[in-house]
Enzyme design. Structure first.
Site, PDB file in Angstrom:
ATOM      1  N   THR A   1       0.396  -1.155  12.032  1.00  0.00           N
ATOM      2  CA  THR A   1       1.240  -1.368  10.851  1.00  0.00           C
ATOM      3  C   THR A   1       2.686  -0.940  11.062  1.00  0.00           C
ATOM      4  OG1 THR A   1       0.783   0.817   9.950  1.00  0.00           O
ATOM      5  CG2 THR A   1      -0.735  -0.937   9.309  1.00  0.00           C
TER       6      THR A   1
ATOM      7  N   SER B   1       0.805  -1.220   0.000  1.00  0.00           N
ATOM      8  CA  SER B   1       0.000   0.000   0.000  1.00  0.00           C
ATOM      9  C   SER B   1       0.842   1.275   0.000  1.00  0.00           C
ATOM     10  CB  SER B   1      -0.938  -0.074   1.199  1.00  0.00           C
ATOM     11  OG  SER B   1      -1.806   1.006   1.218  1.00  0.00           O
TER      12      SER B   1
ATOM     13  N   ASN C   1      -8.552   8.788   6.604  1.00  0.00           N
ATOM     14  CA  ASN C   1      -7.434   8.657   5.661  1.00  0.00           C
ATOM     15  C   ASN C   1      -7.885   8.400   4.227  1.00  0.00           C
ATOM     16  OD1 ASN C   1      -8.068   5.891   5.449  1.00  0.00           O
ATOM     17  ND2 ASN C   1      -6.610   5.315   7.038  1.00  0.00           N
TER      18      ASN C   1
END
Ligand code: 16G
Ligand code: MG
Length: 545
Positions: free
Chosen positions: A503, A65, A373
């Site tokens: 993450t 990503s 986001n």
């Protein structure tokens, strides 16, 4: 050779570095690409088991990503295009961390726990982003699938949401659409053309949009799609991967967190612009005004635009369907206030991570979910879709009702309901602005964001921080929440929370307040508190300049 001997033999070609431990996090495994070959092979094995178990096609996406180019990652996709079930995330972690000699035992353990019929056929779709490491890592996934005798289909370069879409199409026998990239463009672009064909308010100027492709897969796919849109939408593409580095000073995450335009983009005052992230499952809009001030229209503004549009259409169509907006703690306080008090829609707050929002959105006839986001989509229940379709097809429906029902039907078709999708969201937003004859400036003034700031704090073990109430309150370490409460009281219209990142190895701090100075000061004060109470490492956080 038995299946297991084959797995053993093949896995020795994808050896695990001894002692390396990784976790299937919020969005799969994600780390430096150098450490991922064995993980990919094993995810090929696991996806094959999942396919046997569900008797359906499963997919594996190779991407990290918005992470830097050197990283990579992998996510598993379940039959209806959703994120893989929670128990299987656990299996993924076990399988990825089994030392080389223990791999078969770990594999057999999953087979036993899930009572998998090993003679069942399996099919796995595989896709990848544009990272230089993705090709060989996707091959490792394919090797894993074939080692267990599964069939695979390699979609090559696709966006994450495109792969989610393919799985859903395949497992619904084409009812959702055709499981090809071409089929995806046709469905979405047809819906876009239908939606905008009577948008008489729309000038040529308004049909223009500048897109920052984050130098990634989204850029390639926007190019591919353009010819399907004819003259209905004029796209200028920047950061298309021909020069710049993936996600480097560009892309949705950069723009949102830095609250400034990406590099590599030509922006004229007042012009509508958007940024995708590295695998095109997030989108953020923005513009600069004539004074050079930057205006960000994030996931919260997008959710507001979409839910207002849907609510108006439901009213015109006289449809009594329950609509809700799902957000996370990061949602700007002004957006929540506007949705609840002005729009009077139900607002739900869940933990960060798409799967949580998606799940909550399934509780309503229409569930609009967006993270600030820019990751989000809209879910329609089967019943809601049916009611809309009946109304659109009923000959005795009056004109206004029919128009609204047809717009709703095309809205359903333009949306990728499996997961947030930058391309699909972009088309929907563009269609809404065209239909309403609304400029990006008018959209921006629906409500004013409270100034906010996000910071990161490095601590020795971020698991020390535990949260409750959809991450809005810290329950450990002791005293942290009380300290935050005291700091928040020193500022007007303020709110702050902290949570361990899923993450990165850090703790995230969010603060909002009446002014930017106040939000910055609060974010810094809370960071210092985290640093002191939760074992901060390195230098103490410094005040923002
Ligand atoms: C991942 C999630 C995203 C979430 C983000 C939080 C998916 C597909 N993506 O990107 O939803 O907002 O992680 O990151 O689930 P953090 O835990 O590091 O703040
Ligand atoms: Mg993404």
């Amino acid at each position: 050779m038995t299946q297991f001997e084959e797995v053993s033999k093949q896995s020795s070609l994808h050896p695990k570095p001894v002692g390396l431990v990784l976790q299937y996090g919020t969005a799969g495994f994600r780390t430096n690409a150098k450490h991922l070959d064995h993980v990919m092979f094993r995810m090929g094995l696991l996806a094959t088991l999942r396919s046997k178990k569900t008797e359906a096609t499963i997919a594996v996406m190779v991407t990290a990503s918005h992470n830097p180019e050197e990283d990579n990652g992998v996510k598993l996709i379940d039959p209806m295009g959703e994120m893989v079930a929670l128990t299987w995330e656990g299996y993924a972690t076990q399988l990825a961390n089994a030392e080389q000699d223990d791999l078969l035992t770990a594999l057999k353990d999953v087979i036993k726990k899930e009572a998998i019929n090993m003679s069942q056929e399996a099919t796995v779709f595989v896709g990848k982003d544009t990272r230089s490491s993705s090709a060989s890592l996707a091959q490792a996934v394919l090797d894993g699938v074939s080692a267990l005798g599964g069939h695979s289909k390699d979609y090559g370069l696709v966006t994450t949401p495109q792969l989610h879409y393919m799985v859903r199409c395949q497992n619904t026998q084409g009812k959702y659409g055709e499981a090809t990239v071409e089929g995806y463009y046709n469905k979405l672009c047809q819906a876009f053309i239908q939606l905008t064909k009577n948008a008489s308010n729309c000038t040529d100027d308004q049909k223009h949009l500048s897109v920052d492709g984050a130098n990634g897969i989204g850029a390639l796919k926007v190019r591919e799609m353009e010819s399907h849109l004819k003259k209905e939408l004029h796209l200028s593409l920047f950061n298309d991967g021909s020069e710049g580095k993936l996600n480097h000073q560009c892309g949705a995450d950069f723009v949102k967190v830095q609250q400034k335009p990406p590099t590599g983009m030509k922006m004229n005052p007042g012009e509508r612009c958007c940024s995708f992230d590295g695998d095109a499952d997030r989108i953020i809009y923005y513009f600069t005004d004539s004074d050079g001030k930057f205006h960000l229209l994030d996931g919260d503004k997008i959710a507001t635009l979409i839910s207002t549009f849907l609510k108006e259409l439901l009213k015109q169509a006289h449809l009594d369907l329950k609509i809700a907006v799902v957000q996370t703690a990061y949602a700007n306080g002004s957006s929540t206030h506007y949705l609840e008090n002005t729009m009077k829609v139900i607002v739900r707050c869940t933990k960060t991570g798409v799967k949580h929002l998606h799940h909550a959105a399934q509780d309503y006839d229409i569930g609009v979910y967006f993270e600030s986001n820019g990751h989000g989509t809209v879910l329609f229940s089967g019943e809601a879709e049916e009611k809309i379709q009946q109304l659109a097809e009923n000959a005795s429906t009056d004109d206004e009702t029919k128009r609204a029902a047809l717009l709703l039907q095309n809205t359903i078709n333009i949306i990728n309901q499996t997961v947030g999708d930058a391309i699909s969201d972009m088309l929907l937003i563009e269609a809404i602005l065209a239909i309403k004859g609304m400029t990006v400036q008018q959209w921006d003034t629906i409500y004013s964001d409270l100034p906010n700031r996000q910071l990161k704090v490095k601590v020795s073990d971020r698991r020390m921080i535990d949260t409750a109430d959809a991450e809005r309150r810290a329950v450990s370490p002791a005293g942290l929440q009380e300290a935050i409460d005291t700091l928040v009281k020193k500022h007007r219209q303020a709110r702050s929370f902290v949570r361990p990142s899923g993450t990165e190895d850090i703790v995230r701090v969010y603060a909002e307040a009446e002014t930017q100075e106040s939000a910055d000061a609060l974010a810094h004060e809370v960071s210092l508190t985290v640093y002191r109470l939760a074992g901060g490492v390195g230098d103490e956080p410094k005040p923002l300049q």
